[in-house]
Design a protein around this motif. Sequence first.
Motif, PDB file in Angstrom:
ATOM      1  N   PHE A  80       0.940  -1.180   0.052  1.00 46.91           N
ATOM      2  CA  PHE A  80      -0.018   0.152  -0.050  1.00 46.91           C
ATOM      3  C   PHE A  80       0.839   1.199   0.090  1.00 46.91           C
ATOM      4  N   GLN A  81       0.309   2.267  -0.441  1.00 48.13           N
ATOM      5  CA  GLN A  81       1.102   3.715  -0.558  1.00 48.13           C
ATOM      6  C   GLN A  81       1.261   4.055   1.251  1.00 48.13           C
ATOM      7  N   PRO A  82       2.624   3.975   1.598  1.00 43.53           N
ATOM      8  CA  PRO A  82       2.670   4.402   2.892  1.00 43.53           C
ATOM      9  C   PRO A  82       2.394   5.827   3.498  1.00 43.53           C
ATOM     10  N   PHE A  83       2.556   6.669   2.446  1.00 45.32           N
ATOM     11  CA  PHE A  83       2.538   8.162   2.666  1.00 45.32           C
ATOM     12  C   PHE A  83       1.166   8.905   2.219  1.00 45.32           C
ATOM     13  N   TYR A  84       0.649   9.905   2.872  1.00 43.76           N
ATOM     14  CA  TYR A  84      -0.456  10.442   2.437  1.00 43.76           C
ATOM     15  C   TYR A  84      -0.340  11.569   1.477  1.00 43.76           C
TER      16      TYR A  84
END
Length: 98
Positions: A80-84
Amino acid sequence: MFNIQGFYKIKSIVNCSINKEKIKAYLLSKSVKGTVILSPEGINGTIAGKKLNVNSCIRHIKNKLSIDFFDSQNSSKCKFQPFYRAKVKIKEKLFLSD
């Protein structure tokens, strides 16, 4: 699968504010998220996205700042994309010193 790249380079960097805007715009254009810290003494960052986009951003950063290679670079993968969001910050000092 998302590719995560961490990197830093100790190098004199001029025009941090101009480079900040250009690097952030490029990260956004490639849907790459994470944090990049610019300082007159170097760069430090961790970014994540699709492998081709992350590699493109790394090349862009190196070209913008005339960097042949980073002092340290590591990579990992995540489901998953770990940063927002994409952030590029300017700090006076890259590393804390006593």
